[in-house]
Design a protein around this motif. Structure first.
Motif, PDB file in Angstrom:
ATOM      1  N   GLY A 277       0.816  -1.208   0.000  1.00  0.00           N
ATOM      2  CA  GLY A 277       0.000   0.000   0.000  1.00  0.00           C
ATOM      3  C   GLY A 277       0.849   1.257   0.000  1.00  0.00           C
ATOM      4  O   GLY A 277       0.541   2.225  -0.715  1.00  0.00           O
ATOM      5  N   THR A 278       1.926   1.258   0.779  1.00  0.00           N
ATOM      6  CA  THR A 278       2.822   2.418   0.828  1.00  0.00           C
ATOM      7  C   THR A 278       3.458   2.671  -0.527  1.00  0.00           C
ATOM      8  O   THR A 278       3.519   3.809  -1.005  1.00  0.00           O
ATOM      9  N   ALA A 279       3.947   1.599  -1.160  1.00  0.00           N
ATOM     10  CA  ALA A 279       4.573   1.735  -2.470  1.00  0.00           C
ATOM     11  C   ALA A 279       3.562   2.205  -3.510  1.00  0.00           C
ATOM     12  O   ALA A 279       3.863   3.050  -4.359  1.00  0.00           O
ATOM     13  N   TYR A 280       2.354   1.661  -3.437  1.00  0.00           N
ATOM     14  CA  TYR A 280       1.295   2.002  -4.391  1.00  0.00           C
ATOM     15  C   TYR A 280       0.926   3.477  -4.301  1.00  0.00           C
ATOM     16  O   TYR A 280       0.910   4.207  -5.300  1.00  0.00           O
ATOM     17  N   VAL A 281       0.649   3.938  -3.085  1.00  0.00           N
ATOM     18  CA  VAL A 281       0.251   5.335  -2.882  1.00  0.00           C
ATOM     19  C   VAL A 281       1.405   6.283  -3.226  1.00  0.00           C
ATOM     20  O   VAL A 281       1.207   7.308  -3.891  1.00  0.00           O
ATOM     21  N   SER A 282       2.614   5.948  -2.802  1.00  0.00           N
ATOM     22  CA  SER A 282       3.764   6.815  -3.042  1.00  0.00           C
ATOM     23  C   SER A 282       4.089   6.918  -4.527  1.00  0.00           C
ATOM     24  O   SER A 282       4.354   8.013  -5.044  1.00  0.00           O
TER      25      SER A 282
ATOM     26  N   ALA B 203       9.263   7.245 -15.098  1.00  0.00           N
ATOM     27  CA  ALA B 203      10.608   7.128 -14.545  1.00  0.00           C
ATOM     28  C   ALA B 203      10.624   7.517 -13.067  1.00  0.00           C
ATOM     29  O   ALA B 203      11.254   6.851 -12.241  1.00  0.00           O
ATOM     30  N   ALA B 204       9.917   8.590 -12.737  1.00  0.00           N
ATOM     31  CA  ALA B 204       9.855   9.022 -11.334  1.00  0.00           C
ATOM     32  C   ALA B 204       9.172   7.971 -10.471  1.00  0.00           C
ATOM     33  O   ALA B 204       9.625   7.679  -9.347  1.00  0.00           O
ATOM     34  N   ALA B 205       8.094   7.381 -10.982  1.00  0.00           N
ATOM     35  CA  ALA B 205       7.381   6.348 -10.227  1.00  0.00           C
ATOM     36  C   ALA B 205       8.258   5.127 -10.000  1.00  0.00           C
ATOM     37  O   ALA B 205       8.227   4.505  -8.931  1.00  0.00           O
ATOM     38  N   ASN B 206       9.080   4.761 -10.998  1.00  0.00           N
ATOM     39  CA  ASN B 206       9.995   3.627 -10.853  1.00  0.00           C
ATOM     40  C   ASN B 206      10.991   3.864  -9.730  1.00  0.00           C
ATOM     41  O   ASN B 206      11.303   2.964  -8.945  1.00  0.00           O
ATOM     42  N   CYS B 207      11.515   5.083  -9.656  1.00  0.00           N
ATOM     43  CA  CYS B 207      12.510   5.416  -8.634  1.00  0.00           C
ATOM     44  C   CYS B 207      11.922   5.389  -7.230  1.00  0.00           C
ATOM     45  O   CYS B 207      12.642   5.218  -6.252  1.00  0.00           O
ATOM     46  N   ILE B 208      10.600   5.554  -7.137  1.00  0.00           N
ATOM     47  CA  ILE B 208       9.928   5.513  -5.838  1.00  0.00           C
ATOM     48  C   ILE B 208       9.460   4.096  -5.517  1.00  0.00           C
ATOM     49  O   ILE B 208       9.681   3.566  -4.429  1.00  0.00           O
ATOM     50  N   ASN B 209       8.819   3.470  -6.500  1.00  0.00           N
ATOM     51  CA  ASN B 209       8.121   2.202  -6.288  1.00  0.00           C
ATOM     52  C   ASN B 209       9.060   1.050  -5.947  1.00  0.00           C
ATOM     53  O   ASN B 209       8.846   0.322  -4.974  1.00  0.00           O
ATOM     54  N   ILE B 210      10.112   0.883  -6.743  1.00  0.00           N
ATOM     55  CA  ILE B 210      10.971  -0.291  -6.588  1.00  0.00           C
ATOM     56  C   ILE B 210      11.703  -0.305  -5.243  1.00  0.00           C
ATOM     57  O   ILE B 210      11.695  -1.322  -4.537  1.00  0.00           O
ATOM     58  N   PRO B 211      12.364   0.791  -4.839  1.00  0.00           N
ATOM     59  CA  PRO B 211      13.010   0.752  -3.520  1.00  0.00           C
ATOM     60  C   PRO B 211      12.014   0.524  -2.378  1.00  0.00           C
ATOM     61  O   PRO B 211      12.344  -0.175  -1.402  1.00  0.00           O
ATOM     62  N   LEU B 212      10.811   1.074  -2.479  1.00  0.00           N
ATOM     63  CA  LEU B 212       9.820   0.866  -1.428  1.00  0.00           C
ATOM     64  C   LEU B 212       9.352  -0.587  -1.394  1.00  0.00           C
ATOM     65  O   LEU B 212       9.153  -1.169  -0.324  1.00  0.00           O
ATOM     66  N   MET B 213       9.176  -1.186  -2.579  1.00  0.00           N
ATOM     67  CA  MET B 213       8.746  -2.580  -2.645  1.00  0.00           C
ATOM     68  C   MET B 213       9.834  -3.510  -2.108  1.00  0.00           C
ATOM     69  O   MET B 213       9.553  -4.593  -1.624  1.00  0.00           O
ATOM     70  N   ARG B 214      11.091  -3.081  -2.217  1.00  0.00           N
ATOM     71  CA  ARG B 214      12.208  -3.921  -1.800  1.00  0.00           C
ATOM     72  C   ARG B 214      12.926  -3.375  -0.566  1.00  0.00           C
ATOM     73  O   ARG B 214      14.118  -3.636  -0.361  1.00  0.00           O
ATOM     74  N   GLN B 215      12.197  -2.645   0.262  1.00  0.00           N
ATOM     75  CA  GLN B 215      12.830  -2.061   1.435  1.00  0.00           C
ATOM     76  C   GLN B 215      13.346  -3.113   2.407  1.00  0.00           C
ATOM     77  O   GLN B 215      14.320  -2.875   3.133  1.00  0.00           O
ATOM     78  N   ARG B 216      12.723  -4.279   2.428  1.00  0.00           N
ATOM     79  CA  ARG B 216      13.212  -5.339   3.314  1.00  0.00           C
ATOM     80  C   ARG B 216      14.608  -5.785   2.895  1.00  0.00           C
ATOM     81  O   ARG B 216      15.485  -5.982   3.742  1.00  0.00           O
TER      82      ARG B 216
ATOM     83  N   GLN C 179      21.590  -3.316  -2.637  1.00  0.00           N
ATOM     84  CA  GLN C 179      21.622  -1.958  -3.185  1.00  0.00           C
ATOM     85  C   GLN C 179      22.001  -1.978  -4.657  1.00  0.00           C
ATOM     86  O   GLN C 179      21.397  -1.287  -5.478  1.00  0.00           O
ATOM     87  N   GLN C 180      22.992  -2.799  -4.991  1.00  0.00           N
ATOM     88  CA  GLN C 180      23.432  -2.883  -6.375  1.00  0.00           C
ATOM     89  C   GLN C 180      22.338  -3.500  -7.258  1.00  0.00           C
ATOM     90  O   GLN C 180      22.056  -3.006  -8.357  1.00  0.00           O
ATOM     91  N   ALA C 181      21.715  -4.543  -6.758  1.00  0.00           N
ATOM     92  CA  ALA C 181      20.684  -5.227  -7.536  1.00  0.00           C
ATOM     93  C   ALA C 181      19.492  -4.316  -7.789  1.00  0.00           C
ATOM     94  O   ALA C 181      18.975  -4.232  -8.908  1.00  0.00           O
ATOM     95  N   ILE C 182      19.031  -3.625  -6.767  1.00  0.00           N
ATOM     96  CA  ILE C 182      17.842  -2.785  -6.899  1.00  0.00           C
ATOM     97  C   ILE C 182      18.131  -1.576  -7.781  1.00  0.00           C
ATOM     98  O   ILE C 182      17.277  -1.141  -8.556  1.00  0.00           O
TER      99      ILE C 182
END
Length: 341
Positions: A148-153, A186-199, A223-226
């Motif tokens: 939900g956080t990644a989706y909204v952000s 592009a902006a959404a990608n930079c937000i979405n992926i790190p949030l989805m992979r924060q663990r 960090q390198q992979a994401i």
């Protein structure tokens, strides 16, 4: 008389050498093949039965190696690799091209008004959320809160970027305005992926040895992979969102589209689709899903990786460090099935 198929074929791994770009490209062209979404329920169940039997050492009579690999990729295209559950159609890798070409084509056609921008950016991020949930990892599951956080952000970031750039480009060439959807994605990608992979960013991704024994986790590898995933996803969107604007800017000045303006959306969707058929697998193949890392024994302490040296293919440990004779480990990147941008 043909001999029975060997039961030692490793169908857990891709068919082609993943240490080369060409091998990865062949793999992803097969994984993202849109024709797989047209397969019937019976065909999917047949492929699942072949794979399950083969894993137990049972070979179907007359089964060839090509048929086995075909069944493996059909199985992988429809069933979750960790749970074995059948995935919903629009969340599968084979649905990426048809779904993205439709959504992206509409984003690029209806980008001038605020309601249209909000609607299509919301549709795009909703689709992203469905894919992320469908392909969630069994090893590092996505929580509802995280999703939900990644989706909204991501939705907020995409809409804000699109509306802000639309306001800035009102007094410049219309061609410039056509690139606003790409900037928003592009902006959404930079937000979405790190949030989805924060663990993974917080705890690291698994390090394994040659026998798939889990040795620990690495934050640096995560960090390198994401970072690589963000880059590949932006590049994946680039051809379909950068080439059609030039073509459409010219076509809309011609008599045909002036007479039939409703054809603008179908033409744009088709152009985007043509680009995505190639861009999707080729950009997925830019970086290997697994990376080799070199480290001495003493660098691992309580499951924590202190120092890693990366290599794109398995190194010869005696040539790399003959004095220290280090162990060679594998980092599993959360790159293809696990991340979608």
């Amino acid at each position: 008389m043909s001999s029975e198929l060997d039961t030692n074929i490793n169908i857990k791994e891709p068919r082609w050498d993943q240490g080369t770009f060409m091998g990865r490209a062949k793999h992803f062209f097969t994984v993202t093949d849109p024709r797989n979404i047209l397969l019937s329920k019976e065909q999917l169940e047949t492929a699942r039965q072949i794979i399950q039997d083969y894993r137990q050492g049972i070979v179907s009579p007359g089964l060839t190696e090509d048929e086995l690999w075909r069944a493996k990729y059909i199985y992988d295209s429809a069933f979750h690799p960790d749970t074995g559950e059948k995935m919903i159609v629009i969340g599968r890798m084979s649905a990426q091209v048809p779904m993205n070409m439709t959504i992206t084509g509409c984003m690029m056609t209806f980008y001038k008004t605020t309601p249209a921008v909000v609607f299509w950016q919301w549709i795009n991020q909703s689709f992203n959320a469905i894919v992320n949930y469908t392909n969630r990892s069994g090893d590092a599951p996505i929580t509802v809160s995280q999703l939900g956080t990644a989706y909204v952000s991501a939705t907020t970031g995409a809409v804000a970027t699109a509306l802000g750039l639309n306001a800035l480009t009102k007094h410049v060439s219309p061609l410039i305005g056509r690139f606003v959807p790409f900037a928003a994605v592009a902006a959404a990608n930079c937000i979405n992926i790190p949030l989805m992979r924060q663990r993974e960013l917080k705890y690291g991704i698994p390090i394994t040895d040659d026998n798939d024994n889990r040795l620990g986790e690495s934050k640096h590898a995560a960090q390198q992979a994401i970072t690589q995933v963000v880059v590949s996803r932006i590049l994946m969107a680039a051809p379909g969102m950068a080439i059609p604007p030039f073509l459409m800017n010219t076509l809309e000045k011609k008599a045909f589209l002036k007479k039939f303006p409703w054809m603008s959306a179908p033409i744009q969707v088709g152009l985007v689709g043509f680009c995505l058929v190639f861009a999707t697998p080729l950009c997925c193949a830019l970086f290997p899903q697994k990376r080799w890392v070199i480290s001495d024994h003493h660098l691992y302490c309580k499951g924590k990786c202190i120092c890693l040296t990366f290599a794109t293919s398995k190194p010869d440990k005696h040539l790399q460090h003959p004095k220290h004779c280090p162990n060679i480990y594998t980092v599993c990147h959360p790159h293809s099935r696990r991340l979608r941008a």
